[in-house]
Design a protein around this motif. Structure first.
Motif, PDB file in Angstrom:
ATOM      1  N   ASP A   1       0.835  -1.202   0.000  1.00 34.02           N
ATOM      2  CA  ASP A   1       0.000   0.000   0.000  1.00 34.02           C
ATOM      3  C   ASP A   1       0.870   1.252   0.000  1.00 34.02           C
ATOM      4  N   ALA A   2       0.222   2.401  -0.191  1.00 33.17           N
ATOM      5  CA  ALA A   2       0.906   3.691  -0.120  1.00 33.17           C
ATOM      6  C   ALA A   2       0.336   4.507   1.032  1.00 33.17           C
ATOM      7  N   VAL A   3       1.242   5.170   1.758  1.00 28.33           N
ATOM      8  CA  VAL A   3       0.883   6.053   2.863  1.00 28.33           C
ATOM      9  C   VAL A   3       1.264   7.476   2.464  1.00 28.33           C
TER      10      VAL A   3
ATOM     11  N   SER B   1      -4.111  -1.061  -8.460  1.00 23.54           N
ATOM     12  CA  SER B   1      -4.261  -1.831  -9.696  1.00 23.54           C
ATOM     13  C   SER B   1      -3.066  -2.772  -9.807  1.00 23.54           C
ATOM     14  N   PHE B   2      -2.961  -3.475 -10.894  1.00 22.79           N
ATOM     15  CA  PHE B   2      -1.832  -4.397 -11.019  1.00 22.79           C
ATOM     16  C   PHE B   2      -0.515  -3.668 -11.236  1.00 22.79           C
ATOM     17  N   VAL B   3      -0.569  -2.349 -11.486  1.00 19.74           N
ATOM     18  CA  VAL B   3       0.659  -1.569 -11.637  1.00 19.74           C
ATOM     19  C   VAL B   3       0.775  -0.438 -10.603  1.00 19.74           C
ATOM     20  N   THR B   4      -0.251  -0.208  -9.815  1.00 24.01           N
ATOM     21  CA  THR B   4      -0.285   0.961  -8.937  1.00 24.01           C
ATOM     22  C   THR B   4      -0.594   0.564  -7.497  1.00 24.01           C
TER      23      THR B   4
END
Length: 351
Positions: A83-85, A132-135
């Motif tokens: 994930d992104a924080v 997504s599969f890239v993001t």
């Protein structure tokens, strides 16, 4: 104020973490009722967790050794690896916690520059990504209030609400690094529960302006705290008879919050007094709580070392910046000695 000897007063402005427990805290520690907190039966810890959670308007809390552990427990609980924080780029969770989000939670960090430590709504919006599969998916927004490296600056209730609203609309959770949230709620003139009303979790430090020797309380919903306890165990944060420490925390939250206004007043007076010192620039427009930032004309380490010789201890957040933090050991006499120290060093270094 620390005393090394009868003729050697030390005024320690390095941080509000240098505070020592009050006599009332020490008495409470000596008589604390304890159990085994890892097994869930330390009565003093339970009382502290419930009391602080109620103050924050949250369902539950968990006592932890440090604010850093509390922040990282929250990040690990709210996210999954990959994930992104999102947080302000100079925030404590990114700048001062040893790369822990990547190391322990396996998340990537997206930092946002700011002028005063306050996240801009449009800049946050630009960095929110759908998985997504890239993001990587953005799943957590971290807010720091007050903001340390920006000079103890405040994020208003309106700004907190707007940021939390955007995050929640985007399916994200919001964690408040409230290491100095006590300062924020006093400075803003709101209750702690009002300050935290739009976030999903908050870490509240007891060992800074409140003067307790050790500890923070991570607060949030019941299910969140139950999972956060698992992370406390994984991080090695189980402290067994922790009621000895929690007792000092109880005294801290009951007796030391309102007096933070004294620190805020002294910081403004100190900033105003330092403006007349040759060569330096004081961030007077950012003195909103208990910190004063001073820019020096040359390497700040030279100023720090000479001030230390005069009994004024400071800290350097940047190559040409000195940080002064006000707390309950700093008196009006301390302010006078600090200003005199800066004037003395200015005569030595400013040409």
């Amino acid at each position: 104020m620390q005393i090394l000897g009868p003729m050697n007063p030390i005024d320690d402005f390095r941080s509000d973490t240098v505070t020592r427990p009050t006599p009332e805290m020490l008495d409470a520690m000596a008589s604390a009722q304890v159990g085994d907190d890892v097994l869930g039966d330390d009565p003093t810890v339970i009382e502290l967790e419930n009391e602080v959670a109620a103050m924050a308007g949250m369902e539950a809390g968990v006592f932890v050794p440090s604010g850093t552990m509390g922040n990282q427990m929250a990040i690990a609980t709210w996210t999954t690896p990959g994930d992104a924080v999102i947080a302000e780029e100079d925030s404590h969770v990114f700048f001062y916690e040893g790369g822990a989000p990547a190391l322990f939670a396996g998340v990537m960090s997206r930092g946002i520059a700011s002028e005063r430590g306050v996240l801009d709504l449009d800049e946050v919006r630009k960095r929110i990504t759908k998985k997504s599969f890239v993001t990587p998916g953005s799943t957590l927004l971290c807010i720091e209030n007050t903001h340390n490296r920006a000079g103890g600056t405040l994020t208003s209730l309106g700004q907190m609400a707007a940021l939390s609203g955007l995050a929640h609309e985007s399916g994200m959770k919001v964690h408040l690094d409230g290491a100095r949230a006590w300062n924020a709620h006093v400075a803003l003139g709101v209750t702690l529960a009002e300050l935290t009303s739009t976030v999903d979790s908050v870490t509240l430090c007891l060992s800074k302006g409140l003067g307790a020797p050790v500890g923070s309380v991570l607060c949030g919903g019941g299910e969140f705290i139950a999972e956060a306890r698992n992370w406390r165990k994984r991080f090695g944060g189980g402290m067994r008879q922790a009621g000895i420490l929690a007792a000092a925390g109880q005294v801290a939250v009951r007796t030391m919050v309102d007096r933070l206004a004294e620190d805020h007043d002294r910081s403004k007076r100190l900033g105003a007094a330092l403006q007349g010192v040759s060569g330096i620039r004081v961030w007077t427009d950012r003195i909103e709580s208990n910190m004063v930032m001073v820019e020096t004309p040359g390497p700040a380490v030279e100023w720090m070392n000479r001030l230390r010789e005069l009994g004024v201890w400071t800290m350097l957040p940047a190559e040409r910046r000195i940080r002064l933090v006000l707390h309950h050991h700093i008196t009006d006499k301390s302010l006078e000695r600090c200003v005199t120290g800066f004037k003395t060093v200015a005569r030595q270094l400013v040409r």
